[in-house]
Every structure is written in C-alpha cells, then in structure tokens.
Design an enzyme around this catalytic site. Sequence first.
Site, PDB file in Angstrom:
ATOM      1  CG  HIS A   1      -5.642  -2.525  -0.496  1.00  0.00           C
ATOM      2  ND1 HIS A   1      -4.689  -2.128  -1.407  1.00  0.00           N
ATOM      3  CD2 HIS A   1      -5.221  -2.044   0.714  1.00  0.00           C
ATOM      4  CE1 HIS A   1      -3.743  -1.436  -0.777  1.00  0.00           C
ATOM      5  NE2 HIS A   1      -4.033  -1.376   0.498  1.00  0.00           N
TER       6      HIS A   1
ATOM      7  CB  SER B   1      -0.969  -0.052   1.185  1.00  0.00           C
ATOM      8  OG  SER B   1      -2.037   0.848   1.020  1.00  0.00           O
TER       9      SER B   1
END
Length: 261
Positions: A239, A126
């Site tokens: 994600h 991330s």
Amino acid sequence: MKNGTILKKTLFPSPNPHVELYEIVYISGGLRVKGMLAQPAKEGTYDGFLYLRGGIKGVGMVRPARIAQFAQEGFIVFAPYYRGNRGGEGNEDFAGDDREDALSAYRFLEKYERVHNGRIHVFGFSRGGVMALFTGIEMKEVTSIVTWGGVSDMFLTYEERKDLRRMMKRVIGGSPNKYPERYEWRTPLFEIEEISAPVLIIHGKKDQNVSIDHAYRLEKRLKEAGKSVESYYFSAFTHYFPPLKNREIVKMLCDWMKKQQ
C-alpha cells in the site's frame, strides 16, 4: 450558504519554501468542514487538484508535506479532512454522505481565483479512491481522475478487511448481507458509465490494505463501459511505496494529468 463557500482561510506553516499552506473552513451540505489548501508561492494560475485522503478519523489524515509535494509540481491542491475531523462539524460516513465534502471541495476549486480555466483533476488514495470516482461520476467536467491504492468496491473491502468490519457496521449500519443496498450505494463500480474523465490507476500488487482486485475490477468496468483508462501495477510494492519510487510516481502522474484535455 452555497456548498464550497469559504468561511475562513488561515495561514499554516509550510514544510516547503516554494509552497504556501492554508487551513480552510468551507461549507458542505450545510456543515462547516475543514481542509487544507496548498498552492505554489509563485504568482499565477495553475490547474486545480482535489486530493481525497484515505482512512477514517485520525487514520490517513491529510499530511502537509504530501499535498505540498503535489503543489510543487504546479497545482492548486485542496484536501478536505472530511466532516467531523479536526473540529469540523458532522460525522464522517466512509464514502456515504461525506461524499458531499469532496463535491463541495471541487466547487471551491472551481471558484478559486488561481485555478486555471476550470481545469480540475481528482486524486484519491486508498478509501479516497471511492471518493474520487464518485466525484467523477457527479462532476462531468472533471479533467482527469487518478486512484492510487484506491478502493473501488465496498463489498470487497468488507470481505477482505476483517479489522474494519466493526467500524463499517457501525458507520454503515450493518453488514453487506443485511444492507446490500447501502454497500452498493457506496460502490462506484455500479455507476461507472457516468464517468467522462480519463482514469489512471496505480496499485501495488502486494497491497494488503486495499487488494489489487479493487484495481482489476475498476479497470475491467471502465473498459467494458468504453472509458479511457491507463493502469500501472507494481509487483514489488504494498500500500505504501518507498520514498524514491513515490516521488517518481508523483512526477509521472502529475505529468499525465497535465496532458489530459
């Protein structure tokens, strides 16, 4: 005191009997910053693995079970919390001055007696993707770089993540329209020519936290600059990948790292 100097090493309860965990206090840019070290319990030297977390403050904080997972694959893993977290000094800067915390953590691994021959891999998840790329830009001797769901473009993050705009304006000082140079400084795509290490990109096409465009832009820039890059894009995933697939990809990326020269 030099960046990367260890001030304190405290044993931490490990979720895995084959992995030892320690909380570390180390020096970064004159600040006492904290992080977590995970190492195989079995004696010997191993490749180093710099784990660069995502999020900011309590969001995306280093999880002992996660770094133990990588240590079990045969790495000495160090994961900085970044400045201003868990009692560390300073203020987190969202890929600004806190990049030094990653570089100092790299220097810590370089000097660590159980790290094999200066072989150190850099992994970013991330927001940690930006941190990993900047570490590769600064440290030419990095063995390999992996970004998983990684940010590569801070302008794009501001554009996509309306929920983060207030935080980004506070930390960075304003919007990209007001301070484009500050967003450019935090975007490694502008300096990608400086990377020497091979790069592996992992990204879910349904990711709404960090869109797949970050991965596409990074891959394009690396290829334009003639760098070594491999990418794995997953149509079904966001994600966060399901546990079984997650473990499979951890094994895959660790095997890939070990093959890099």
